[in-house]
Design a protein around this motif. Structure first.
Motif, mmCIF file in Angstrom:
data_model
loop_
_atom_site.group_PDB
_atom_site.id
_atom_site.type_symbol
_atom_site.label_atom_id
_atom_site.label_comp_id
_atom_site.label_asym_id
_atom_site.label_seq_id
_atom_site.Cartn_x
_atom_site.Cartn_y
_atom_site.Cartn_z
ATOM 1 N N GLU A 48 -12.740 -0.210 -0.486
ATOM 2 C CA GLU A 48 -12.468 -0.597 0.894
ATOM 3 C C GLU A 48 -10.968 -0.484 1.183
ATOM 4 O O GLU A 48 -10.137 -0.887 0.367
ATOM 5 N N GLN A 49 -10.636 0.084 2.329
ATOM 6 C CA GLN A 49 -9.227 0.240 2.697
ATOM 7 C C GLN A 49 -8.709 -1.056 3.304
ATOM 8 O O GLN A 49 -8.454 -1.164 4.489
ATOM 9 N N ASN A 50 -8.542 -2.029 2.445
ATOM 10 C CA ASN A 50 -8.077 -3.357 2.823
ATOM 11 C C ASN A 50 -6.998 -3.745 1.814
ATOM 12 O O ASN A 50 -7.232 -3.669 0.610
ATOM 13 N N PRO A 51 -5.824 -4.132 2.261
ATOM 14 C CA PRO A 51 -4.747 -4.461 1.318
ATOM 15 C C PRO A 51 -5.104 -5.558 0.322
ATOM 16 O O PRO A 51 -4.538 -5.622 -0.755
ATOM 17 N N ASN A 52 -6.074 -6.410 0.676
ATOM 18 C CA ASN A 52 -6.451 -7.511 -0.206
ATOM 19 C C ASN A 52 -7.573 -7.164 -1.175
ATOM 20 O O ASN A 52 -7.942 -7.991 -2.006
ATOM 21 N N THR A 53 -8.115 -5.953 -1.079
ATOM 22 C CA THR A 53 -9.155 -5.524 -2.009
ATOM 23 C C THR A 53 -8.570 -5.466 -3.411
ATOM 24 O O THR A 53 -7.470 -4.960 -3.607
ATOM 25 N N LYS A 54 -9.311 -5.981 -4.373
ATOM 26 C CA LYS A 54 -8.838 -5.963 -5.757
ATOM 27 C C LYS A 54 -9.506 -4.821 -6.515
ATOM 28 O O LYS A 54 -10.683 -4.533 -6.308
ATOM 29 N N ILE A 55 -8.731 -4.187 -7.386
ATOM 30 C CA ILE A 55 -9.284 -3.133 -8.242
ATOM 31 C C ILE A 55 -9.127 -3.559 -9.695
ATOM 32 O O ILE A 55 -8.245 -4.344 -10.028
ATOM 33 N N GLY A 56 -9.975 -3.017 -10.530
ATOM 34 C CA GLY A 56 -9.955 -3.354 -11.950
ATOM 35 C C GLY A 56 -9.014 -2.468 -12.746
ATOM 36 O O GLY A 56 -8.396 -1.538 -12.218
ATOM 37 N N ALA A 57 -8.922 -2.763 -14.015
ATOM 38 C CA ALA A 57 -8.009 -2.053 -14.909
ATOM 39 C C ALA A 57 -8.346 -0.571 -15.013
ATOM 40 O O ALA A 57 -7.447 0.262 -15.130
ATOM 41 N N ASP A 58 -9.624 -0.220 -14.936
ATOM 42 C CA ASP A 58 -10.013 1.190 -15.046
ATOM 43 C C ASP A 58 -9.458 2.006 -13.881
ATOM 44 O O ASP A 58 -8.918 3.103 -14.082
ATOM 45 N N GLU B 149 3.768 -0.719 -5.895
ATOM 46 C CA GLU B 149 4.210 -0.435 -7.261
ATOM 47 C C GLU B 149 4.379 1.065 -7.503
ATOM 48 O O GLU B 149 5.327 1.494 -8.162
ATOM 49 N N PHE B 150 3.456 1.851 -6.962
ATOM 50 C CA PHE B 150 3.504 3.298 -7.167
ATOM 51 C C PHE B 150 4.203 4.034 -6.024
ATOM 52 O O PHE B 150 4.182 5.256 -5.975
ATOM 53 N N ASN B 151 4.796 3.260 -5.107
ATOM 54 C CA ASN B 151 5.536 3.844 -3.987
ATOM 55 C C ASN B 151 4.655 4.801 -3.174
ATOM 56 O O ASN B 151 5.080 5.910 -2.825
ATOM 57 N N GLN B 152 3.409 4.382 -2.914
ATOM 58 C CA GLN B 152 2.443 5.172 -2.169
ATOM 59 C C GLN B 152 1.912 4.335 -1.012
ATOM 60 O O GLN B 152 1.943 3.110 -1.063
ATOM 61 N N GLY B 153 1.377 5.017 -0.004
ATOM 62 C CA GLY B 153 0.724 4.317 1.089
ATOM 63 C C GLY B 153 -0.660 3.861 0.673
ATOM 64 O O GLY B 153 -1.282 4.445 -0.215
ATOM 65 N N LEU B 154 -1.141 2.820 1.319
ATOM 66 C CA LEU B 154 -2.480 2.293 1.033
ATOM 67 C C LEU B 154 -3.528 3.386 1.208
ATOM 68 O O LEU B 154 -4.419 3.545 0.372
ATOM 69 N N HIS B 155 -3.399 4.158 2.284
ATOM 70 C CA HIS B 155 -4.355 5.227 2.556
ATOM 71 C C HIS B 155 -4.364 6.259 1.422
ATOM 72 O O HIS B 155 -5.422 6.726 1.002
ATOM 73 N N THR B 156 -3.202 6.603 0.913
ATOM 74 C CA THR B 156 -3.093 7.578 -0.184
ATOM 75 C C THR B 156 -3.817 7.079 -1.421
ATOM 76 O O THR B 156 -4.550 7.832 -2.070
ATOM 77 N N VAL B 157 -3.641 5.806 -1.751
ATOM 78 C CA VAL B 157 -4.289 5.215 -2.918
ATOM 79 C C VAL B 157 -5.805 5.237 -2.753
ATOM 80 O O VAL B 157 -6.544 5.652 -3.653
ATOM 81 N N VAL B 158 -6.288 4.815 -1.581
ATOM 82 C CA VAL B 158 -7.729 4.767 -1.319
ATOM 83 C C VAL B 158 -8.324 6.180 -1.350
ATOM 84 O O VAL B 158 -9.381 6.404 -1.941
ATOM 85 N N GLU B 159 -7.637 7.141 -0.731
ATOM 86 C CA GLU B 159 -8.116 8.532 -0.727
ATOM 87 C C GLU B 159 -8.178 9.107 -2.138
ATOM 88 O O GLU B 159 -9.112 9.818 -2.492
ATOM 89 N N PHE B 160 -7.172 8.824 -2.949
ATOM 90 C CA PHE B 160 -7.173 9.317 -4.329
ATOM 91 C C PHE B 160 -8.359 8.759 -5.101
ATOM 92 O O PHE B 160 -9.065 9.497 -5.780
ATOM 93 N N LEU B 161 -8.582 7.448 -4.983
ATOM 94 C CA LEU B 161 -9.713 6.839 -5.691
ATOM 95 C C LEU B 161 -11.039 7.412 -5.201
ATOM 96 O O LEU B 161 -11.945 7.659 -5.996
ATOM 97 N N ALA B 162 -11.143 7.663 -3.897
ATOM 98 C CA ALA B 162 -12.365 8.250 -3.343
ATOM 99 C C ALA B 162 -12.581 9.662 -3.913
ATOM 100 O O ALA B 162 -13.709 10.048 -4.228
ATOM 101 N N SER B 163 -11.500 10.419 -4.077
ATOM 102 C CA SER B 163 -11.617 11.778 -4.621
ATOM 103 C C SER B 163 -12.089 11.756 -6.067
ATOM 104 O O SER B 163 -12.654 12.727 -6.546
ATOM 105 N N LYS B 164 -11.859 10.644 -6.746
ATOM 106 C CA LYS B 164 -12.316 10.484 -8.130
ATOM 107 C C LYS B 164 -13.698 9.826 -8.207
ATOM 108 O O LYS B 164 -14.167 9.495 -9.289
ATOM 109 N N GLY B 165 -14.322 9.603 -7.032
ATOM 110 C CA GLY B 165 -15.680 9.065 -7.002
ATOM 111 C C GLY B 165 -15.765 7.548 -6.950
ATOM 112 O O GLY B 165 -16.822 6.981 -7.195
#
Length: 72
Positions: free
Chosen positions: A47-57, A27-43
């Protein structure tokens, strides 16, 4: 199952809107790794798994960062 404690608490709080990482990355035209790294940088350890679900926050954090790159 394969869900860690932190992910389980996040999912239960936002059970009304969870989305898979693979869908968010597309949806955001980003790689999975980029998304996971960004979330990690925000604390947020995700899990770097395509099937991992994230919440609205976490989705809102990604929208604020990558919303301009959103695929049309």
């Amino acid at each position: 199952m394969g869900v860690g404690c932190s992910e389980a608490s996040t999912m239960s709080e936002t059970a009304d809107k969870t989305v898979r990482l693979s869908k968010v990355a597309r949806e955001f035209n980003q790689g999975l790794h980029t998304v996971v790294e960004f979330l990690a940088s925000k604390g947020h350890k995700v899990e770097q798994n395509p099937n991992t679900k994230i919440g609205a926050d976490l989705y809102d954090l990604l929208m604020a960062e990558f919303g301009t790159d959103k695929a049309e």
